[in-house]
Scaffold this motif. Structure first.
Motif, short mmCIF file in Angstrom:
data_model
loop_
_atom_site.label_atom_id
_atom_site.label_comp_id
_atom_site.label_asym_id
_atom_site.label_seq_id
_atom_site.Cartn_x
_atom_site.Cartn_y
_atom_site.Cartn_z
N LEU A 68 76.44 134.57 -8.77
CA LEU A 68 75.52 133.53 -8.26
C LEU A 68 76.30 132.33 -7.75
O LEU A 68 75.95 131.72 -6.74
CB LEU A 68 74.57 133.07 -9.37
N LYS A 69 77.37 132.02 -8.45
CA LYS A 69 78.22 130.89 -8.04
C LYS A 69 78.81 131.17 -6.65
O LYS A 69 78.79 130.32 -5.76
CB LYS A 69 79.33 130.70 -9.07
N GLN A 70 79.27 132.41 -6.48
CA GLN A 70 79.83 132.80 -5.18
C GLN A 70 78.79 132.71 -4.07
O GLN A 70 79.08 132.21 -2.98
CB GLN A 70 80.27 134.25 -5.27
N ASP A 71 77.58 133.17 -4.37
CA ASP A 71 76.50 133.11 -3.38
C ASP A 71 76.21 131.66 -2.99
O ASP A 71 76.01 131.34 -1.82
CB ASP A 71 75.21 133.73 -3.93
N ALA A 72 76.20 130.79 -4.00
CA ALA A 72 75.91 129.38 -3.74
C ALA A 72 77.02 128.77 -2.89
O ALA A 72 76.76 127.98 -1.98
CB ALA A 72 75.78 128.62 -5.06
N GLU A 73 78.25 129.17 -3.17
CA GLU A 73 79.36 128.60 -2.40
C GLU A 73 79.30 129.04 -0.95
O GLU A 73 79.55 128.26 -0.04
CB GLU A 73 80.69 129.01 -3.05
N ARG A 74 78.91 130.29 -0.75
CA ARG A 74 78.78 130.77 0.64
C ARG A 74 77.63 130.05 1.33
O ARG A 74 77.76 129.58 2.46
CB ARG A 74 78.52 132.29 0.62
N MET B 78 81.54 115.60 -3.11
CA MET B 78 81.15 116.40 -4.28
C MET B 78 79.89 117.20 -3.97
O MET B 78 78.93 116.65 -3.46
CB MET B 78 80.88 115.45 -5.45
N THR B 79 79.91 118.51 -4.28
CA THR B 79 78.70 119.29 -4.04
C THR B 79 77.68 119.02 -5.14
O THR B 79 78.03 118.63 -6.25
CB THR B 79 78.97 120.81 -4.01
N ALA B 80 76.45 119.30 -4.81
CA ALA B 80 75.36 119.07 -5.76
C ALA B 80 75.47 120.03 -6.93
O ALA B 80 76.08 121.09 -6.84
CB ALA B 80 74.03 119.27 -5.04
N THR B 81 74.85 119.65 -8.04
CA THR B 81 74.73 120.54 -9.18
C THR B 81 73.68 121.59 -8.84
O THR B 81 72.62 121.25 -8.30
CB THR B 81 74.28 119.72 -10.41
N ILE B 82 73.96 122.86 -9.13
CA ILE B 82 72.97 123.89 -8.82
C ILE B 82 72.16 124.23 -10.07
O ILE B 82 72.61 124.00 -11.19
CB ILE B 82 73.59 125.18 -8.21
N GLY B 83 70.98 124.77 -9.85
CA GLY B 83 70.13 125.19 -10.96
C GLY B 83 70.13 126.71 -11.02
O GLY B 83 70.03 127.36 -9.98
N ILE B 84 70.28 127.27 -12.21
CA ILE B 84 70.32 128.73 -12.34
C ILE B 84 69.32 129.23 -13.37
O ILE B 84 69.26 128.73 -14.49
CB ILE B 84 71.74 129.20 -12.76
N GLY C 175 78.59 126.34 1.73
CA GLY C 175 79.84 126.12 2.45
C GLY C 175 80.80 125.18 1.72
O GLY C 175 81.57 124.46 2.34
N ALA C 176 80.73 125.17 0.41
CA ALA C 176 81.62 124.32 -0.39
C ALA C 176 81.73 124.89 -1.79
O ALA C 176 80.89 125.70 -2.19
CB ALA C 176 81.05 122.90 -0.45
N GLU C 177 82.77 124.47 -2.49
CA GLU C 177 82.92 124.95 -3.87
C GLU C 177 81.83 124.38 -4.76
O GLU C 177 81.43 123.23 -4.60
CB GLU C 177 84.28 124.54 -4.43
N VAL C 178 81.38 125.19 -5.70
CA VAL C 178 80.36 124.74 -6.64
C VAL C 178 80.98 124.68 -8.03
O VAL C 178 81.66 125.62 -8.45
CB VAL C 178 79.17 125.72 -6.63
N HIS C 179 80.82 123.56 -8.71
CA HIS C 179 81.38 123.44 -10.06
C HIS C 179 80.31 123.26 -11.13
O HIS C 179 80.43 123.79 -12.22
CB HIS C 179 82.33 122.24 -10.13
#
Ligand code: ADP
Ligand code: MG
Length: 578
Positions: free
Chosen positions: A99-105, A1-7, A108-112
Motif C-alpha cells: 500500500l505504501k508503494q501504491d501511495a508513493e506511485r 513533506m508528503t501528507a500522512t496517509i490513512g490506511i 509521486g513522492a515518498e510516503v513516511h
C-alpha cells in the motif's frame, strides 16, 4: 513533506486514502483498483505477491498463500506460507508495504507517515502488533484509530452542521464492531463501543461451505484436512453465492469433486435467502448482543439513534440489513460506500494530525473499549483468596484518560508486589485477558495494609501505561505494558525485520500480468478437459513472454490470451475473481 496517509488494514481487503485539495480520496493500487485483497502469496519463482494476484493463486495453491491473518494479530501464532512461517504482523507488514508503494506511485513522492485503523474491539496486543506491522513496512505510524470512529469522521466531514446520534455497525471479513456516538458542530463524541474480534463475513461463508459439505456427509474440518483443494474452490464458490444473495432471492453453488476440479457436470446446490438466514441464525444472535451493550453504555435507546451507518462488506447481506432495520425501526444510511468509508476516515484523521486547513473546525473524542484493572486478593473468613479482578479504568471512559487507585499490601513488611494487569469484565481474572505484569520491588518496611498506588493511563492510540508506587517512599515503577507484542522481545522484532528484508517481492509494474496468469491457471481447473488444451498452451506462451520481458511481444501475447479466454466464454474482470 508528503501528507500522512490513512490506511484501512482489513481482514479481507486493505486500502489507503489521503486528503488532497481539501477532500479525502482513495489511492489506486497497481491494478488501478482501490481495494487490495489482504492476501500474500509466494510464486513458483519464490517471489512474494500481495493482493489480487495472490488471491487468484490461493485457489490453485492454497499452501503457498496466507489470508485472514488479521485474526491472529497480536498473538505469536504462525501462519504457514510456502516453506516459511510468519506471524500476522509480518504478513500484515507485507500488505502495508505494498500500500505504501501504491501511495508513493500515486502521489509521486515518498510516503513516511500513516494512520492505521483497527477494529474498535482490538485489544492492546492487537493494536501494538498493528503498529509494529506498520513500522516493519517502513511507516511511521502516527496514530492507531478505531475503524468505526474513522467511518464517523467521514460522516462528520461531509455533514458538519449535523446534530445527531449515530450508530456505526461495522461487519467486515473477520470482526464486528458497534459504536454509538454523538455529533454536533463538527465535534464527534464517541459514547460507547462494543464488539467481537472473532465474528465476520468469513464465518457466514463458512456456514455455507459447511452446509454444502454436510449434505455430502462431510465435516468441514475433516474435508479441509483431506481435500484442501476442494474446500478452497468450494469456499470461493460459496463466497460468490453469498454475494449474489445480497442481490438475488436465490442462487446456486457448484460442488467441486474430491480433487477440487468441477468436472463436466458439477453438482449444483440451490441456496435461497431463507436457507442462508436459517444457516446463520446463531451468528446473527452474536451480532445482537454487542449492539445492545453499546446502546446501554452510551445511554441511548434504539429509537434515539438518528442515523445508522453501515461499514464493512458484510453489511451488504440482507440478513444484516433486515435485522438492523427492524432493531432501530428505520433503514440504515446507504450513501456511504461500506468498503471505502474507513480508509477515507483514516485520511481525515491523518489530515487532523497534519493540521490541514480543510479540517480545522473538526474534532473527535474516542473511548477505551474495555474495562482494565488488576488482580487483587480478597479476604473470606480470615483467609486471603487471590484471583479477583479489580477495575481501574471502566469501559467506555473517554480517552486519553488516567486514573489512580489505592491498594494495600497483604503481609507485614511485604517487600514486593506483583501487579498483574487484565482486561475484561469478569469477576475473576482467570476469565479476563492478561495484558502483562509489573513488579514493584524494595517496598519500605511497614505493617500489612500499607498503601500501594496504581495509576492507569490510556492514550489516544489505545495504549496503556501502568505506574505503581508506595507513597511512603520507594521508587515509581512504570511500564508501557504493550511495548512489545506478546512474547516478542526487541531482538526478535529485529530478526523478523531482517527476515522480511530477505524476501524478494514481485515487481509491482508486472503484477497485473501475474494476476492474469494466475487467473488463467484458476480457470484451467474449472474447464472441461476438452477445452483445457488451448488455454493451457496460450498460458505457457504468455508466461514465457513474461519471463523474457519484451514489451512488444508481451502485448501481443496478452491480447491472444484474452481472446482465448473470451472464446471460452470466460470474462476476466475483478468481480469474477472473488
Ligand atoms: P475487512 O475490513 O475485514 O477486510 P471488508 O469490509 O472488506 O472486511 O468486508 C469483507 C467481507 O465482506 C467478506 O467477508 C466478504 O465476503 C463480505 N462481502 C463483500 N461483499 C459482499 C456482498 N455483496 N454480500 C455479502 N458479503 C459481502
Ligand atoms: Mg474493514
Amino acid at each position: 513533506m508528503t501528507a500522512t496517509i490513512g490506511i484501512d488494514l482489513g481482514t479481507t481487503h486493505s486500502l489507503a486514502a489521503v486528503l488532497r485539495d481539501g477532500v479525502p480520496e482513495l489511492i489506486p493500487n497497481a491494478h488501478g483498483e482501490f481495494l487490495t485483497p489482504s492476501v500474500v502469496g509466494v510464486l513458483a519463482s519464490g517471489e512474494v505477491v500481495v493482493g489480487a494476484a495472490a488471491r487468484e493463486l490461493r485457489v490453485t495453491h492454497p499452501e503457498r498463500c496466507a489470508s485472514c491473518f488479521k485474526r491472529h494479530m497480536g498473538s505469536d501464532h504462525q501462519v504457514r506460507l510456502a516453506d516459511q512461517r510468519h506471524t500476522a504482523h509480518e504478513l500484515s507488514s507485507m500488505v502495508l508495504r505494498s500500500l505504501k508503494q501504491d501511495a508513493e506511485r500515486h502521489l509521486g513522492a515518498e510516503v513516511h507517515d500513516a494512520v492505521i485503523t483497527v477494529p474498535a474491539y482490538f485489544n492492546d496486543h492487537q493494536r501494538q502488533a498493528t503498529k509494529l506491522a506498520g513500522e516493519m513496512a517502513g511507516l511511521n505510524v502516527r496514530r492507531i484509530i478505531n475503524e468505526p470512529s474513522a467511518a464517523a469522521l467521514v460522516y462528520g466531514f461531509h455533514d458538519r452542521d449535523a446534530e445527531k446520534h449515530l450508530c456505526v455497525i461495522d461487519l467486515g471479513g473477520g470482526t464486528f464492531d458497534v459504536t454509538v456516538m454523538e455529533v454536533f458542530e463538527g465535534t464527534l463524541e464517541i459514547r460507547a463501543t462494543a464488539g467481537e474480534s472473532m465474528l465476520g463475513g468469513e464465518d457466514f461463508t463458512d456456514r455455507l461451505v459447511a452446509a454444502v459439505l454436510n449434505r455430502e456427509g462431510l465435516q468441514l474440518e475433516y474435508a479441509e484436512l483431506k481435500q484442501p483443494l476442494r474446500v478452497a474452490r468450494l469456499r470461493s464458490e460459496c463466497e460468490q453465492a453469498k454475494r449474489r444473495l445480497a442481490r438475488d432471492e436465490s442462487t446456486h453453488v457448484r460442488l467441486p469433486g474430491g480433487d477440487g476440479a468441477f468436472g463436466e457436470k458439477p453438482k449444483r446446490v440451490r441456496i435461497d435467502r431463507a436457507t442462508f438466514s436459517r444457516l446463520t441464525t446463531q451468528l446473527m444472535e452474536r451480532i445482537a448482543a454487542p449492539i445492545g451493550r453499546a446502546l446501554r453504555d452510551g445511554e441511548c435507546a434504539p429509537e434515539e439513534i438518528d442515523d445508522v451507518i453501515l461499514v464493512g462488506g458484510s453489511t451488504r447481506m440482507t440478513v444484516l440489513r433486515d435485522f438492523v432495520t427492524e432493531y432501530f425501526g428505520k433503514p440504515p444510511i446507504m450513501q456511504l460506500n461500506p468498503d471505502e468509508v474507513v480508509a477515507l476516515g483514516a485520511a481525515v484523521q491523518a489530515a487532523l494530525l497534519d493540521e490541514n486547513a480543510a479540517v480545522e473546525d473538526m474534532m473527535m473524542t474516542d473511548v477505551c473499549p474495555f474495562t482494565l484493572g488488576v488482580e487483587v486478593a480478597k479476604e473470606f473468613g480470615g483467609q486471603m483468596a487471590d484471583g479477583f479482578f479489580h477495575p481501574v479504568l471502566h469501559r467506555n471512559s473517554t480517552i486519553p484518560t488516567s486514573r489512580e487507585e489505592v491498594f494495600s499490601t497483604v503481609r507485614a513488611n511485604q517487600q514486593q508486589v506483583e501487579v498483574r494487569v487484565f482486561q475484561g469484565d469478569a469477576r475473576r481474572v482467570a476469565d479476563n485477558v492478561e495484558l502483562g505484569r509489573l513488579t514493584v520491588a524494595n517496598l519500605p518496611p511497614g505493617p500489612a495494609g500499607s498503601e500501594i498506588r496504581i495509576r492507569f493511563t490510556y492514550d489516544v492510540n489505545g495504549i496503556l501505561e501502568v505506574e505503581a508506587y508506595a507513597p511512603s517512599g520507594g521508587r515509581k515503577f512504570r511500564t508501557v505494558l504493550t511495548n512489545n507484542v506478546k512474547g516478542l522481545s526487541r531482538d526478535e522484532i529485529d530478526q523478523a525485520v531482517a527476515r522480511l528484508q530477505q524476501l524478494k517481492f514481485y515487481p509491482s509494474e508486472d503484477l497485473e500480468a501475474q494476476r492474469l496468469a494466475r487467473f488463467c491457471e484458476r480457470m484451467l481447473g474449472e474447464l472441461h478437459p476438452s477445452q483445457r488444451e488451448h488455454l493451457d498452451r496460450t498460458l505457457d506462451m504468455f508466461e514465457e513472454v513474461m519471463a523474457r520481458g519484451d514489451r512488444e511481444t508481451f502485448n501481443e501475447a496478452r491480447t491472444t490470451l484474452l481472446m482465448v479466454l473470451s472464446s471460452l466464454g470466460i470474462e476476466y474482470d475483478e468481480s469474477s475473481s472473488e
